[in-house]
Scaffold this motif. Structure first.
Motif, PDB file in Angstrom:
ATOM      1  N   LEU A  93       0.831  -1.202   0.000  1.00  0.00           N
ATOM      2  CA  LEU A  93       0.000   0.000   0.000  1.00  0.00           C
ATOM      3  C   LEU A  93       0.868   1.257   0.000  1.00  0.00           C
ATOM      4  N   LEU A  94       1.922   1.238   0.800  1.00  0.00           N
ATOM      5  CA  LEU A  94       2.821   2.397   0.861  1.00  0.00           C
ATOM      6  C   LEU A  94       3.644   2.523  -0.422  1.00  0.00           C
ATOM      7  N   ARG A  95       3.926   1.412  -1.077  1.00  0.00           N
ATOM      8  CA  ARG A  95       4.629   1.479  -2.373  1.00  0.00           C
ATOM      9  C   ARG A  95       3.745   2.178  -3.416  1.00  0.00           C
ATOM     10  N   GLU A  96       2.440   1.860  -3.388  1.00  0.00           N
ATOM     11  CA  GLU A  96       1.502   2.525  -4.296  1.00  0.00           C
ATOM     12  C   GLU A  96       1.392   4.013  -3.973  1.00  0.00           C
ATOM     13  N   THR A  97       1.547   4.331  -2.684  1.00  0.00           N
ATOM     14  CA  THR A  97       1.380   5.718  -2.257  1.00  0.00           C
ATOM     15  C   THR A  97       2.440   6.630  -2.865  1.00  0.00           C
ATOM     16  N   GLU A  98       3.634   6.104  -3.097  1.00  0.00           N
ATOM     17  CA  GLU A  98       4.700   6.922  -3.695  1.00  0.00           C
ATOM     18  C   GLU A  98       4.254   7.500  -5.032  1.00  0.00           C
ATOM     19  N   ASN A  99       3.582   6.669  -5.851  1.00  0.00           N
ATOM     20  CA  ASN A  99       3.110   7.155  -7.150  1.00  0.00           C
ATOM     21  C   ASN A  99       2.006   8.192  -6.982  1.00  0.00           C
ATOM     22  N   LEU A 100       1.137   7.961  -5.980  1.00  0.00           N
ATOM     23  CA  LEU A 100       0.030   8.900  -5.770  1.00  0.00           C
ATOM     24  C   LEU A 100       0.543  10.257  -5.296  1.00  0.00           C
ATOM     25  N   ILE A 101       1.531  10.234  -4.416  1.00  0.00           N
ATOM     26  CA  ILE A 101       2.101  11.498  -3.920  1.00  0.00           C
ATOM     27  C   ILE A 101       2.776  12.258  -5.065  1.00  0.00           C
ATOM     28  N   SER A 102       3.440  11.527  -5.953  1.00  0.00           N
ATOM     29  CA  SER A 102       4.116  12.184  -7.088  1.00  0.00           C
ATOM     30  C   SER A 102       3.110  12.815  -8.052  1.00  0.00           C
ATOM     31  N   GLN A 103       1.838  12.336  -8.030  1.00  0.00           N
ATOM     32  CA  GLN A 103       0.776  12.919  -8.849  1.00  0.00           C
ATOM     33  C   GLN A 103       0.077  14.082  -8.134  1.00  0.00           C
ATOM     34  N   LYS A 104       0.664  14.536  -7.002  1.00  0.00           N
ATOM     35  CA  LYS A 104       0.153  15.682  -6.243  1.00  0.00           C
ATOM     36  C   LYS A 104      -1.229  15.409  -5.641  1.00  0.00           C
ATOM     37  N   ILE A 105      -1.477  14.141  -5.270  1.00  0.00           N
ATOM     38  CA  ILE A 105      -2.724  13.806  -4.572  1.00  0.00           C
ATOM     39  C   ILE A 105      -2.463  13.910  -3.072  1.00  0.00           C
ATOM     40  N   HIS A 106      -3.279  14.657  -2.391  1.00  0.00           N
ATOM     41  CA  HIS A 106      -3.057  14.925  -0.972  1.00  0.00           C
ATOM     42  C   HIS A 106      -3.254  13.650  -0.145  1.00  0.00           C
ATOM     43  N   PRO A 107      -2.425  13.456   0.897  1.00  0.00           N
ATOM     44  CA  PRO A 107      -2.562  12.245   1.732  1.00  0.00           C
ATOM     45  C   PRO A 107      -3.960  12.043   2.299  1.00  0.00           C
TER      46      PRO A 107
END
Length: 540
Positions: free
Chosen positions: A116-130
């Motif tokens: 889940l945290l590995r997927e989060t890296e891509n989401l953060i790079s897309q400027k999606i807020h935590p």
């Protein structure tokens, strides 16, 4: 003006020397790195073809000093390694909680959280807020659990079918353990032991004894309770209809212990009188014990020669130095209580059993309690060639017993082998298609993380995971497809009998999502300064 500019460029330090902080993106990357490292460490142990790890414990200090552990149990691996990363410690903690609550799924929960945290890296790079990611994950978790509930089965009303389900769950759990070569034998052994509990989840009544020698197939389930102690000399070795007094009291000479005192006597006869007085005091204590009407006396502490002789003269079996855990478990199994004072024999509750005798296990003698007051008591005797094999077999048996006892309490079951994860992933993907906004991206990432579990299982078996996952996803419309790890194909899981506890699967998803959510909320890591070492002034 110049002074204000200098102050702005050289801010006043907030932390003591040695302290500091990481902010924003740096803190988040540091947190993700620790979680991913822990996930990568143990994901090779996942599944029926997972590999083992060798843990070399430190040579100095601790109960495991110098020991060599060979295991694929996620909770054991993570509890033994020294983790310094703060986020890695979070994953270690959820693995421990999973082990305490369910007994199995310790590797799955850590791997899912790290994915889940590995997927989060891509989401953060897309400027999606935590916070948007967290909101999407919460919806995905609810949908995953709901979809899993729709396919669960409950056969608890059919005794024979439920016992068959327990056997399949035990086989599935043992498939990833060292006992997988003899999983049918040990599955029956564990199911028989758990069914003796009559629905209770307290495993205190099931004891596990390890003995070197022979091989694992020589292990067996012994009715009754075994105590790894010896009966005293000149005492009866077999007693029927035993009335057992369990105590925690000093049975050495009851002398007055005053440090620094000195006793002055006129002659050697006076010393003999002192020794006689001590003996009389001990004799009175033994008489008080015998007034309880017991014919077996079990003490946690040592029993010295004189009281041992007094018990032997009265035909009472005395067992000394039963360790605290053994005494606690024995009191529970026999229905007695641990006594320290003996002035009120009418209020003491004695333990009872039909037969006490000495038996041989390998080359060792143990004491067997048969027909105990708590009828569900039994002992699993494990045999093996090396201590490492016995230790890993004990951990495997403990995991199976925990899962089975929880299944008896929560009898709903679901299909395993990656089928449950693929079912939840498909349901979450469908939810993502219906959800507007950026939350749908977060929900889809949750689906991809769930699909990583069967992918890793296939990779660990040496199969082509891309092809298997594609075939599994295509065939999963029937809700009856899973991996056949023996042949590397897609098969019907109902025919393979690959079942798992619904409670286990639910706990894995919820715990992993909560842990990943907590890590995702981190935006600042503050490190306290190390404690200053005081200068050693002894030689100055």
């Amino acid at each position: 003006m110049r002074g204000d500019l200098t102050t702005a460029l050289n801010p006043i330090p907030l932390y003591k020397q040695g302290g500091g902080e990481e902010k924003g993106e740096m803190a988040r990357l540091s947190a993700f790195a620790g979680a991913l490292a822990v996930g990568d460490l143990i994901k090779s142990t996942l599944g029926p073809k997972g590999m083992d790890k060798i843990l070399q414990c430190n040579m100095s200090g601790g109960p495991d000093a110098g020991k060599l552990l060979v295991t694929n149990d996620g909770a054991t691996i993570l509890s033994k390694i020294g983790v310094d990363n703060p986020v890695a410690k979070v994953l270690v903690d959820i693995s421990k909680v999973q082990d305490d609550e369910i007994g199995d799924g310790t590797t799955s929960v850590v791997v899912l959280a790290s994915e889940l945290l590995r997927e989060t890296e891509n989401l953060i790079s897309q400027k999606i807020h935590p916070q948007i990611i967290i909101s999407g994950w919460r919806k995905a978790t609810q949908e995953a659990v709901r979809s899993l509930e729709t396919v669960t089965k409950n056969n608890s009303l059919n005794v024979e079918q439920f016992k068959n389900d327990l056997m399949n769950i035990a086989r599935t759990t043992l498939s990833s353990k060292i006992l997988q070569g003899k999983k049918d034998y040990f599955a029956k052994l564990c199911v028989d032991a758990v069914l003796k509990l009559h629905g209770k989840t307290d495993l205190q009544s099931i004891q596990i004894i390890k003995r070197l020698g022979n091989n694992m197939s020589d292990s067996y389930l012994e009715e009754g309770f075994l105590l790894e102690k010896r009966i005293g000399i000149n005492m009866p070795k077999r007693i029927e209809n035993a009335r057992i007094l369990i105590a925690n009291t000093p049975m050495d000479t009851d002398k007055i212990k005053i440090f620094g005192s000195r006793v002055r006597v006129d002659s050697v006869a006076k010393v003999a009188e002192l020794e006689l007085a001590e003996k009389e005091k001990m004799k009175d204590k033994v008489d008080k014990i015998l007034k309880h009407g017991c014919n077996v006396f079990i003490n946690r502490q040592l029993i010295y020669d004189y009281p041992d002789q007094l018990f032997a003269e009265k035909g009472v079996m005395a067992i000394e130095h039963a360790d605290f855990e053994g005494v606690e478990r024995l009191a529970q199994v026999l229905g007695g209580e641990i006594i320290s004072t003996f002035d009120t024999p009418d209020k003491a509750r004695l333990g009872k059993c039909k037969l006490i005798e000495e038996i041989m296990i390998g080359e060792d003698k143990v004491i067997k309690f048969s027909g105990v007051g708590q009828g569900e008591a039994c002992t699993i005797v494990l045999r093996g060639a090396t201590q490492q094999i016995l230790d890993e077999a004990e951990r495997s048996i403990h995991d199976v017993l925990c899962v089975l006892s929880q299944t008896v309490k929560e009898p709903r079951i679901c299909y395993g082998g990656g089928a449950a994860e693929m079912l939840m992933a498909n349901a979450v993907s469908q939810l993502a298609e219906k959800t507007p906004g950026k939350e749908s991206i977060a929900i889809e990432s949750f689906s991809r993380a769930l699909r990583q579990l069967p992918t890793i299982i296939a990779d660990n078996a040496g199969y082509d995971s891309s092809e298997l996952i594609s075939n599994l996803r295509a065939a999963h419309a029937s809700n009856k497809s899973t991996f056949d790890m023996e042949n590397g194909t897609i098969a019907d899981m109902a025919q393979l009998g690959i079942l798992e506890s619904f409670h286990l699967k639910k706990q894995v998803v919820i715990s992993a999502a909560e842990a990943a959510e907590m890590v995702l909320r981190i935006d600042n890591i503050i490190r306290a300064p190390p404690r200053p070492r005081q200068r050693d002034m002894r030689n100055h």
